[in-house]
Design an enzyme around this catalytic site. Structure first.
Site, PDB file in Angstrom:
ATOM      1  N   HIS A   1       0.818  -1.211   0.000  1.00 50.27           N
ATOM      2  CA  HIS A   1       0.000   0.000   0.000  1.00 50.27           C
ATOM      3  C   HIS A   1       0.856   1.266   0.000  1.00 50.27           C
ATOM      4  O   HIS A   1       1.896   1.347   0.648  1.00 50.27           O
ATOM      5  CB  HIS A   1      -0.938   0.001   1.210  1.00 50.27           C
ATOM      6  CG  HIS A   1      -0.234   0.025   2.535  1.00 50.27           C
ATOM      7  ND1 HIS A   1       0.199   1.183   3.123  1.00 50.27           N
ATOM      8  CD2 HIS A   1       0.116  -0.983   3.372  1.00 50.27           C
ATOM      9  CE1 HIS A   1       0.772   0.913   4.283  1.00 50.27           C
ATOM     10  NE2 HIS A   1       0.743  -0.400   4.456  1.00 50.27           N
ATOM     11  N   ASP A   2       0.399   2.244  -0.775  1.00 55.99           N
ATOM     12  CA  ASP A   2       0.973   3.590  -0.802  1.00 55.99           C
ATOM     13  C   ASP A   2       2.407   3.640  -1.319  1.00 55.99           C
ATOM     14  O   ASP A   2       3.117   4.613  -1.100  1.00 55.99           O
ATOM     15  CB  ASP A   2       0.888   4.250   0.582  1.00 55.99           C
ATOM     16  CG  ASP A   2      -0.551   4.356   1.046  1.00 55.99           C
ATOM     17  OD1 ASP A   2      -1.266   5.248   0.572  1.00 55.99           O
ATOM     18  OD2 ASP A   2      -0.974   3.505   1.853  1.00 55.99           O
TER      19      ASP A   2
ATOM     20  N   GLY B   1       5.138  -1.000   2.780  1.00 54.12           N
ATOM     21  CA  GLY B   1       4.322   0.192   2.541  1.00 54.12           C
ATOM     22  C   GLY B   1       5.143   1.462   2.415  1.00 54.12           C
ATOM     23  O   GLY B   1       6.198   1.613   3.032  1.00 54.12           O
TER      24      GLY B   1
END
Length: 262
Positions: A121-122, A139
């Site tokens: 994520h991200d 992340g």
């Protein structure tokens, strides 16, 4: 007409260009958008608010746009953006973002992403990168343009890797890697600068000389980081042809948050 295999399950709300090809047993969710010329192999799952650009080649058995592996995630409408002309080999996992951290995972253009790569994520993966088999990005990792990552490498959350850097096989990357550097190992060590890669990309002798001097200032002359930064900034006056490279390095060093690999 879009070429969708009879066994594929494509939600009628998904937006696929007429030239998209979808292989057998692939599932595509309702919020997915796929651009012209992209091919999606068999047994893929593409879900979430995922936007995929033009002329990508997505091989079988990929999970793209699944919810993030983050216990704080509670079903928020976060996103994944994938650009154009990427090659995504088998068994890769690209996750959506999480709220409070931008909520967006981004993959740029012209990336070569090999089997079993995980993009959490991200993360932001810019352009022209090469990620070998089993590259694992935690992340919020940022890979700049032309980064090369060797197989079986893990990159710690929030790490940034500068443009044109190369990370060797089976490395543990827990600190930021400055542009142009060649690193490997566990613990990570800087072995030199990525001269072969830079020559392949057409760097002139003057630009290569500036990169070599930046490497020397950071790693070979026992300077403090602040002293090295000051001397690197001066290179722009001494080698004006390399002003872009010097600016890239100085901006990276100023923004590094995890300490640089040194």
């Amino acid at each position: 007409m879009t070429q969708i295999h009879a066994t594929a399950l494509v939600d009628p709300r998904a937006e696929l260009d007429d030239s998209v090809t979808v292989g057998p047993y692939t599932l595509i969710g309702p919020h997915v958008k796929v651009g012209a010329g992209t091919t999606i192999g068999s047994h893929c799952v593409i879900d979430g608010r995922t936007s995929i650009g033009r002329d990508n080649r997505i091989f079988p058995f990929n999970s793209i746009g699944a919810v993030p592996q983050d216990k704080k995630y509670a079903g928020e409408p976060t996103k994944l953006f994938i650009g154009d002309r990427n090659t995504i080999r088998e068994f890769c996992t690209f996750n959506l973002g999480v709220p409070g951290a931008g909520g967006v995972t981004r993959v740029g253009h012209d990336n070569w992403i090999m089997a079993y790569t995980h993009i959490a994520h991200d993360c932001t993966v810019d352009n022209h990168t090469t990620l070998a088999n089993n590259t694992t990005l935690a992340g919020h990792v940022h890979l700049a343009d032309w980064v090369t990552v060797g197989g079986l490498t893990g990159i710690h959350q929030f790490v940034s890797v500068g443009a044109h850097a190369m990370i060797g096989f089976a490395s543990a990357v827990t600190q930021d890697v400055p542009p142009f550097m060649l690193v490997d190992g566990n613990p990570l060590a800087v072995r030199g600068f990525n001269g072969v890669g830079l020559r392949r990309r057409g760097f002139t002798p003057q630009r290569l000389a500036a990169v070599k001097q930046m490497h020397k200032l950071l790693y070979r002359q026992a300077l403090t980081l602040e002293q090295a930064k000051s001397d690197i900034e001066a290179l722009a006056r001494d080698i004006p042809e390399a002003a872009t490279e010097v600016d890239l390095m100085t901006r990276f060093l100023a923004s590094a948050t995890r300490g640089i690999a040194r």
